[in-house]
Write an enzyme that holds these catalytic residues in place. Structure first.
Site, PDB file in Angstrom:
ATOM      1  N   VAL A 202       5.438   9.939  -3.315  1.00  0.00           N
ATOM      2  CA  VAL A 202       4.936   8.716  -2.895  1.00  0.00           C
ATOM      3  C   VAL A 202       6.300   7.589  -2.809  1.00  0.00           C
ATOM      4  O   VAL A 202       6.348   6.998  -1.808  1.00  0.00           O
ATOM      5  CB  VAL A 202       3.614   8.051  -3.707  1.00  0.00           C
ATOM      6  CG1 VAL A 202       3.672   6.736  -3.247  1.00  0.00           C
ATOM      7  CG2 VAL A 202       2.624   9.141  -3.390  1.00  0.00           C
TER       8      VAL A 202
ATOM      9  N   GLN B  42       8.501   8.291  -0.229  1.00  0.00           N
ATOM     10  CA  GLN B  42       7.928   7.853   1.377  1.00  0.00           C
ATOM     11  C   GLN B  42       7.942   6.283   1.200  1.00  0.00           C
ATOM     12  O   GLN B  42       8.401   5.873   2.361  1.00  0.00           O
ATOM     13  CB  GLN B  42       6.377   8.493   1.429  1.00  0.00           C
ATOM     14  CG  GLN B  42       5.960   7.867   2.468  1.00  0.00           C
ATOM     15  CD  GLN B  42       6.595   8.257   3.888  1.00  0.00           C
ATOM     16  OE1 GLN B  42       7.219   9.375   4.075  1.00  0.00           O
ATOM     17  NE2 GLN B  42       6.469   7.267   4.723  1.00  0.00           N
ATOM     18  N   GLU B  43       7.837   5.863   0.206  1.00  0.00           N
ATOM     19  CA  GLU B  43       7.638   4.331   0.275  1.00  0.00           C
ATOM     20  C   GLU B  43       9.116   3.493   0.275  1.00  0.00           C
ATOM     21  O   GLU B  43       9.279   2.734   0.932  1.00  0.00           O
ATOM     22  CB  GLU B  43       6.973   3.871  -1.102  1.00  0.00           C
ATOM     23  CG  GLU B  43       5.500   4.188  -0.919  1.00  0.00           C
ATOM     24  CD  GLU B  43       4.405   3.555   0.298  1.00  0.00           C
ATOM     25  OE1 GLU B  43       5.152   3.217   1.081  1.00  0.00           O
ATOM     26  OE2 GLU B  43       3.561   2.791  -0.447  1.00  0.00           O
ATOM     27  N   SER B  44      10.054   4.102  -0.462  1.00  0.00           N
ATOM     28  CA  SER B  44      11.434   3.302  -0.434  1.00  0.00           C
ATOM     29  C   SER B  44      12.581   4.111  -0.580  1.00  0.00           C
ATOM     30  O   SER B  44      13.476   3.436  -0.818  1.00  0.00           O
ATOM     31  CB  SER B  44      11.192   2.571  -1.863  1.00  0.00           C
ATOM     32  OG  SER B  44      11.424   3.397  -2.988  1.00  0.00           O
TER      33      SER B  44
ATOM     34  N   TYR C  18      -4.140   4.445  -0.761  1.00  0.00           N
ATOM     35  CA  TYR C  18      -3.116   3.771  -1.294  1.00  0.00           C
ATOM     36  C   TYR C  18      -2.082   3.094   0.001  1.00  0.00           C
ATOM     37  O   TYR C  18      -1.740   2.037   0.014  1.00  0.00           O
ATOM     38  CB  TYR C  18      -1.997   4.941  -2.041  1.00  0.00           C
ATOM     39  CG  TYR C  18      -0.819   4.227  -2.546  1.00  0.00           C
ATOM     40  CD1 TYR C  18      -0.767   4.379  -3.849  1.00  0.00           C
ATOM     41  CD2 TYR C  18       0.487   3.886  -1.925  1.00  0.00           C
ATOM     42  CE1 TYR C  18       0.471   3.877  -4.621  1.00  0.00           C
ATOM     43  CE2 TYR C  18       1.482   3.611  -2.572  1.00  0.00           C
ATOM     44  CZ  TYR C  18       1.602   3.379  -4.094  1.00  0.00           C
ATOM     45  OH  TYR C  18       2.587   3.045  -4.733  1.00  0.00           O
TER      46      TYR C  18
END
Length: 189
Positions: free
Chosen positions: A35, A38-40, A109
């Protein structure tokens, strides 16, 4: 791939944080790391034009709810995200089996719990199984079309985004799990 390079070069700085946060909230640390990637791309200073910030791209409201004082602090961000994922997994109806519970939690999320609920309701109305990710992921993109989002309780959302998010996180998680298993095997020899 650039991902595999970052797993070898960037992840080691943060792996212990993911492991601790995952253990604290009973979330697979490799899923949490996926996660975060993928996010940052594991960048503590990441920011988006929509106001989400930090390692795990938490909104200001979500961060406040999770007692994350500094979204740019990787440890706070990872711990907050682990708690949030745990809360989302636990919020899914008990009848939803794994791994669907986790895929739903990942979608929530990304897009929010209530947009996911709208998609589950739409899935049921269309004769699909609202407890199966493969059925719901086909309906989420419809929530960006007026004909469908005007009937939804929580309205419009960019429904393709949570589908892409879940697919990418699943892929990153699979690669990370294989890498982690290989690293553990090396230590045993």
């Amino acid at each position: 791939s650039i991902y595999q390079l970052r797993v070898r070069t960037r992840l080691p700085q943060f792996q212990a944080l993911f492991e601790q946060a995952g253990a604290k909230h009973n979330v697979d640390w490799r899923l949490l790391a996926a996660v975060g990637y993928q996010e940052s791309y594991w960048d503590p200073d990441a920011a988006s034009p929509t106001g989400v910030r930090g390692f795990m791209m938490l909104t200001q409201d979500t961060a406040a709810d999770l007692n994350v004082a500094n979204r740019h602090d990787p440890a706070q961000s990872a711990t907050g995200a682990a708690l949030y994922l745990r809360q989302l997994i636990d919020r899914m109806p008990a009848r939803v089996p794994e791994p669907d519970r986790t895929w739903f939690a990942l979608a929530a999320y990304n897009v929010g719990f209530f947009h996911l609920e709208d998609a589950r309701i739409l899935t049921q109305r269309q004769g699909g199984d609202p407890d199966k990710w493969n059925d719901v992921m086909k309906r989420l993109p419809l929530l960006s079309i007026p004909k469908w989002y005007e009937q939804a309780k929580y309205g419009y959302c960019r429904g393709i985004e949570p589908v892409q998010f879940v697919n990418r996180v699943r892929t990153y998680h699979e690669v990370l799990a294989k890498y982690d298993d290989a690293e553990r095997a090396k230590k045993l020899t």
